[in-house]
Every structure is written in C-alpha cells, then in structure tokens.
Design a protein around this motif. Structure first.
Motif, PDB file in Angstrom:
ATOM      1  N   PHE A 143      40.207   8.172  52.291  1.00 51.99           N
ATOM      2  CA  PHE A 143      40.172   8.975  53.513  1.00 51.99           C
ATOM      3  C   PHE A 143      38.763   9.063  54.096  1.00 51.99           C
ATOM      4  CE2 PHE A 143      43.840  10.407  51.122  1.00 51.99           C
ATOM      5  CZ  PHE A 143      44.834  10.484  52.088  1.00 51.99           C
ATOM      6  N   GLU A 144      37.774   8.608  53.333  1.00 55.74           N
ATOM      7  CA  GLU A 144      36.387   8.837  53.727  1.00 55.74           C
ATOM      8  C   GLU A 144      35.648   7.583  54.163  1.00 55.74           C
ATOM      9  OE1 GLU A 144      34.969  10.421  50.103  1.00 55.74           O
ATOM     10  OE2 GLU A 144      36.153  12.274  50.230  1.00 55.74           O
ATOM     11  N   TYR A 148      50.228  12.386  50.922  1.00 57.14           N
ATOM     12  CA  TYR A 148      50.002  11.775  49.611  1.00 57.14           C
ATOM     13  C   TYR A 148      48.532  11.833  49.206  1.00 57.14           C
ATOM     14  CZ  TYR A 148      54.504   9.952  51.070  1.00 57.14           C
ATOM     15  OH  TYR A 148      55.795   9.843  51.531  1.00 57.14           O
ATOM     16  N   ARG A 149      47.768  12.721  49.838  1.00 56.19           N
ATOM     17  CA  ARG A 149      46.328  12.794  49.598  1.00 56.19           C
ATOM     18  C   ARG A 149      46.010  12.976  48.116  1.00 56.19           C
ATOM     19  NH1 ARG A 149      41.423  13.987  52.353  1.00 56.19           N
ATOM     20  NH2 ARG A 149      42.489  13.999  54.384  1.00 56.19           N
ATOM     21  N   GLN A 158      41.748  -0.948  59.260  1.00 58.42           N
ATOM     22  CA  GLN A 158      40.450  -0.952  59.927  1.00 58.42           C
ATOM     23  C   GLN A 158      39.770   0.397  59.752  1.00 58.42           C
ATOM     24  OE1 GLN A 158      41.194  -2.020  64.014  1.00 58.42           O
ATOM     25  NE2 GLN A 158      42.225  -3.945  63.476  1.00 58.42           N
ATOM     26  N   ASP A 159      38.487   0.361  59.473  1.00 62.54           N
ATOM     27  CA  ASP A 159      37.665   1.570  59.368  1.00 62.54           C
ATOM     28  C   ASP A 159      38.328   2.609  58.458  1.00 62.54           C
ATOM     29  OD1 ASP A 159      35.798   0.425  61.112  1.00 62.54           O
ATOM     30  OD2 ASP A 159      36.994   1.034  62.846  1.00 62.54           O
ATOM     31  N   TRP A 165      42.870  -0.262  48.127  1.00 66.80           N
ATOM     32  CA  TRP A 165      42.109   0.718  47.353  1.00 66.80           C
ATOM     33  C   TRP A 165      42.556   0.789  45.897  1.00 66.80           C
ATOM     34  CZ3 TRP A 165      37.603   3.003  47.865  1.00 66.80           C
ATOM     35  CH2 TRP A 165      37.029   3.093  49.135  1.00 66.80           C
ATOM     36  N   HIS A 166      43.752   0.327  45.611  1.00 63.37           N
ATOM     37  CA  HIS A 166      44.203   0.326  44.216  1.00 63.37           C
ATOM     38  C   HIS A 166      43.734  -0.917  43.455  1.00 63.37           C
ATOM     39  CE1 HIS A 166      46.423   3.986  43.721  1.00 63.37           C
ATOM     40  NE2 HIS A 166      47.170   3.778  44.806  1.00 63.37           N
TER      41      HIS A 166
END
Length: 655
Positions: A423-424, A414-415, A400-401, A588-589
C-alpha cells in the motif's frame, strides 16, 4: 495463435522458451461491456448463411462504450492478414522439441502430438488475430444470448461434417462438452468452463449452454469448445484412448505417424468449411509434418541441412551467432524478427511453495535479489530482452505506482492479509546495472535470510535445526543450463547448496503435473483480456490438483478474490483495475524470480515460402501463423512412403 481452447501444452516445456512466447493456452480478448452484452441477441459473422437471417449485432467482438467494434462485417470475404489467392499445394515440415506418445490432446496422461488439437477439430467459433477478442462463426452460424446472460444458444451450420461424413449435430456438441468437463479428460477444462452449468441439445442443430452466473466472456469462450463425434466415441473409454485419431471436423487428418519421432497430416479434399470467409487464405499446405528433436541445437543443425522448413528460434545466443554459412549467404535461407503485440505475461524461476523451504516470503525475495538479469542480458542474451516486471508484462494491465482509487478499494478489505509495503510503494523487480549494486543485493538477501531463520555456518546456510538450505532447479532443455549457472553461482555465494539438472521431457512433464520439483522455469502467457484461465494458473482450488498450471502452489484467498474481480468485471476499465490489483498481489508475494520477454517472433525459413505481411496480425503465435497462413511458392517433392499408415482410422470408429 495458440490453441483456441485450453488444451494442455506439453510439447514445449517452459524452459525451452528463453523469452516468454505467445500465450500457451490463453486467448487474446477484450472484455465486452456486461450491461450492453446482456441486452443483445447475436448472429456470428463470417458465414454466407447469415444472409438469410435477420440483421443482428454480433455478440462476438461487441464492446459498446469501449471504442472497440468488430473489424469484419457479417459476410466478410477473408481476414485482412491472409492472402486469399495463396497457392494451396505443397508441403510444410516444422520441428518440435521433445517427444510424443499420444494422439489424444485432451488427456492428462501422456504427451500429445503437435497438431492433434488445432488441425483435427473445428470449434463453434474462431477468432481474429488482429482484434483483442472477436470471434466469428465456424461450426456455429448463429448465437442467441439470453437477456439475463445465463444461457447462450448456438445454431450448428447444417453443412458441417465430420471426417467420416457424418453431420455435426447438437448432440455431438453436448457429448464433447460433457466429455471434456468429466473425469476422463484433463481437469483443466473443468476449471476453464467452471461457470457452465450444463449443455442441452434443443433440437438437432441447436445447443444451449446454461451458466451458473453471468460472466461477460463465457458465451465466447464456450464457443472455443472443440467438437468430436459422439457416435464414433460413445462406446470408447476416452481416458484410455490415445493411440488412434479422434474423429473431428477440422481441415486435416492424420496421414502417417511414427510415435516419438514424427507425424504428418494431409489436408482434407472434402473439408466442409473450406469456402467460409474464416478459412479463405488459410490451411494452404497439402501436407503438414512435425519432426521431433530432444535438443534444439541439434534441431537447428537439422534445419540447416534441410530436414525441415521453418525454425522458430527461442535462444538469443543462437540467433546472434548461429545463423550464418552458405545457405544464408546465397539467400536460400531467410530470417526475420516478426513483431507482435501479444501480452507478454510472465516467465520466471518458479518456487514450489508446497515445499517448506519456500513458504517464507522473505526467503523468496532473497532468491529474487540473487538473480542478476542485467549481467545475463548483456553477456548471455546479447541485449535482446526486456525484464518481466509484471504478470501482464508489456500491457496496460500491469500494476503501476501505488494502488489508488477503485484499485485501492478492491485491496483495502484485505489490508491485514497483505504486506504493508504493497500500500506504500510500487513493487520493484531487483535490477543491478553495476557489480557494486549486485553486491548490495546479495547483502540485502543475506539479511532477509537471517530474518527468516537462516544463518551462515562454516560457509553453509543452515536453519535453527542445523539443516542446510539446499534445493534443485529442474530443467528440460540442456541449453538453459548456461542461464541458470550464474544464478546458481550467486546463490552459492549466499551459502545455498543449489544444483540444477536437465531431465527427459516425458519425466519432466510427469513431475510438473505432480508438482515434484523445488524450482523450475514456467511461462504464463496472458491474453489481452484475461479471464477464467487465471483460476487454473493462480487459484487456490488448483493449487493441489494434479495437472494444473498453478506450479508455485498459490493458495491465497486474496488472490482468489482478485481473480474473481477480473472474471466478473463489468467493463474494460474495471477489468484493467482488477488485473492491476491481482498483479500487485502476485508480485509482492514473490512467487517466482522474473525472467524476460521479447516483442517479436524470431523465424528462419528455407526460401521457398511466403506470407502476407501487409498487414501482419497483431496477436499471434509464430508457429500457428506459419502453419495456417503461409504458402509454398514452388513445391518440393511430396513426402515419401507413409510410415505406420493410420489414414484408414480417421473415418472409422476407433477402438
């Protein structure tokens, strides 16, 4: 429900499930609080024998501090969602898509017949379909969990018997475990029970499982172990044993089989556990049959002609338009959408990242942008579906969000290995409510492809070496072609040379096992409380192992870390947080183009059957619910002469 243990699901390829169905090999479970469960010694509910034991808290279903207590007492009469007074005579015949050539459901090789797992074999425990994850005793009537959580000891019910009359012993349990995690069986079991170090027969009725490390659900999922007879199989080459039945202790035995076409089971009159609370109102059919069809439209017409009794519809167009005619008008055939609360999981067009074509995330996102779900839902699905926007769709486990708090702490190390956007901003699955927005999506897709090194040349998308962007979408059901066609049309507008092909089910399964495809439809059913099975779906160790369900070839240490965080979460809150982090990384991948799901089972049946509908179970597969809890209100003539009679083999030593 679906299979209680991780048996390969082969009889129904993913693209036959137009909407993501119930989990294929997961179980719906709620994680106990680890700190609490490590302190407990537990007896399993559901057995009259428990009255002779000390009063103990049940480990199965125990969830202290999470507001989840087991629904049933130690000696409960029956599950709430069954009719204990249901008639137990009569016959049921169901349809299955595809074919089969094996009676051994525990092998990688071959296509096992439906029912050879759930109907023939008892497990140490069974679970309730109205609780996220509570289990009750079947073969086992007691469970003792070590204080350090590193071992669990089951006591076998002394009344338990195999089909040949032999008692079920601890040696049989050890033999079954060692066989399934050995080289002869499907490798899926080795991954599912990877944290089980070994099994020991303490005495004839007690078996101890030792764990490599404390795992909050391991004592429950090892209880899902199917048990077969050591004495009957000790001299058998298990890897080659596929044409005669494995001797089990379950409620049915095989009566007749015609390989590739149909199989019939008969309920055992001497079934040892028929009087247990977990079995009251269950297994109500004297005979259970399965007929195989290679086309589901043909199967529907066969259903209307009375060739079988219940049809579980997976196609929205057929559900909207094909259920009419005299049998429906006269009430001889009924139909209904049966609601459920299953975690919808994820279904999608999976890209095989073992292929160089799909290794760039920008390319995968571009293909995602080309799929117009809204158009398909309106014009093809009659508005029946919701979009999969998570690997845990329709549940609190979905990301979520943006990540915050503990979830952010999980991801922060792991950034550098993750997309900065993760992250944004929240991940958004492309949605185009108008043609203009879909055109914008195609423009964005073209830009992403250009950034990845693909340019249009004479209407064809080519890389720097002049090689065309071309791939095939592999299907197992011709009816799915109508869904792929508009997707392929949009891809061709981008200059991509895409084709799609429907192949034979046996070849389809073989190619899926070996990852010999570019893109195909996959369905990842998820439980209410995911765990060890995630390694099989998304873990790096399964990425290149034949027969795994890691179809996209995900080989990512960040995904591995998130999976471990899920498996070893200490409480429900930690589990939800870890699942959201895993979901976020996977989404995201862009490993697949998300499809859709529906929150009900669409069933039609000849009006001589009934079921208990107050209450309905919450977490269940339509087929297993029908098989195990329905009953016939007025019996039809029993099946005709037995074909290829195998009944004499059920109680003997197979060769």
């Amino acid at each position: 429900m679906t299979n209680k243990h991780p048996t390969p699901a082969r009889s129904r390829p993913a693209d036959c499930i137009e909407a993501a169905d119930a989990p294929l090999d997961g179980t719906n479970r709620l994680l106990p609080d680890r700190r609490a469960f490590l302190r407990r010694m537990a007896g399993l509910g559901g057995l009259a024998a428990m009255s002779t034991l000390p009063t103990l808290t049940r480990a199965a279903g125990f969830a202290e501090g999470l507001g989840y207590a087991p629904a049933y007492p130690v000696e409960f009469p029956h599950f709430d969602y069954v009719n204990p007074a249901a008639p137990s005579e009569g016959a049921l015949t169901l349809s299955v898509f595809g074919s089969f050539d094996s009676l051994n459901p525990f092998l990688l090789k071959g296509l096992a017949a439906t029912g050879t797992n759930t109907l023939l074999f008892d497990t140490l425990v069974v679970r309730a379909w109205d609780e996220p994850f509570s289990v009750y005793g079947l073969l086992a009537d007691r469970l003792e969990l070590a204080d350090d959580g590193l071992s669990a000891t089951f006591r076998i019910n002394s009344a338990a018997r195999f089909v040949d009359g032999r008692p079920v012993t601890a040696r049989d349990v050890v033999f079954s475990f060692e066989t399934l995690v050995g080289e002869a069986a499907h490798p899926r079991y080795r991954y599912y029970w990877a944290d089980v170090a070994g099994a020991t027969a303490v005495d004839p009725l007690h078996v101890r499982f030792d764990f490599r490390r404390a795992n909050p659900e391991l004592h429950m999922i090892i209880g899902e172990l199917p048990v077969f007879s050591r004495d009957a199989l000790i001299q058998v080459d298990f890897a080659e044993h596929s044409r005669t039945p494995l001797p089990g202790s379950g409620p049915y035995q095989i009566e007749a089989v015609n390989f590739g076409r149909d199989i019939r089971y008969r309920r055992r009159d001497d079934y040892w556990a028929r009087d247990l609370g977990v079995n009251q109102g269950m297994h109500n059919f004297r005979t259970l049959g399965f007929k195989y069809y290679k086309d589901e439209t043909v199967a529907l017409e066969a259903f209307k002609a009375g060739e079988f009794d219940v049809f579980h519809e997976s196609n929205s167009k057929r559900w909207a338009r094909a259920y009419h005619g005299k049998p429906f008008d006269e009430g001889r055939i009924r139909r209904r959408e049966i609601p459920h609360h299953n975690n919808a999981g994820m279904q999608g067009f999976a890209m095989n990242t073992r292929r160089s074509l799909f290794q760039d995330r920008r390319v995968r996102r571009a293909l995602n942008l080309a799929f117009d779900f809204h158009w398909s839902n309106v014009h093809l699905f009659y508005g029946q579906y919701s979009r999969c926007e998570s690997y845990f769709a329709n549940s609190e486990l979905a990301a979520q969000d943006i990540p915050e708090g503990v979830e952010l702490e999980l991801l922060e190390p792991y950034r550098e290995q993750l997309p900065s956007e993760l992250f944004e901003q929240a991940h958004v699955v492309p949605f185009a409510p108008t043609p203009a927005i879909q055109r914008q999506h195609l423009v964005e897709a073209q830009q992403l492809l250009a950034l990845a090194g693909w340019e249009l040349q004479d209407g064809k998308l080519r890389n720097a070496d002049g090689e065309p962007f071309t791939f095939e979408i592999m299907l197992a059901q011709r009816g799915f072609e109508r869904i792929v066609a508009p997707f392929a049309y949009n891809l061709r507008r981008l200059g991509i040379d895409v084709s799609y092909r429907t192949i034979d089910v046996a070849l389809y399964q073989r190619r899926m096992n070996r990852f010999e495809f570019d893109m195909t439809v996959v369905s990842y059913g998820q439980s209410q409380s995911p765990g060890n099975e995630l390694r099989e779906m998304f873990g790096s160790e399964s990425a290149h192992r034949e027969g795994s369900r890691n179809y996209s070839g995900i080989d990512d240490p960040v995904v591995d870390a998130m999976i471990e965080a899920v498996i070893y979460a200490e409480d429900r809150e930690a589990l939800v947080t870890a699942c959201r982090a895993l979901d976020r990384v996977l989404m995201w991948h862009e490993y697949l183009v998300p499809n859709w799901y529906i929150g009900s089972h669409r069933l039609a049946w000849w009006n001589r059957f009934d079921y208990h509908d107050e209450p309905l179970p919450r977490y269940f597969s339509g087929a297993e619910w029908v098989m195990q809890t329905w009953w016939e209100t007025h019996a039809e003539p029993q099946p005709g002469p037995v074909v290829n009679d195998v009944s004499s083999l059920n109680g003997g030593s197979p060769s």
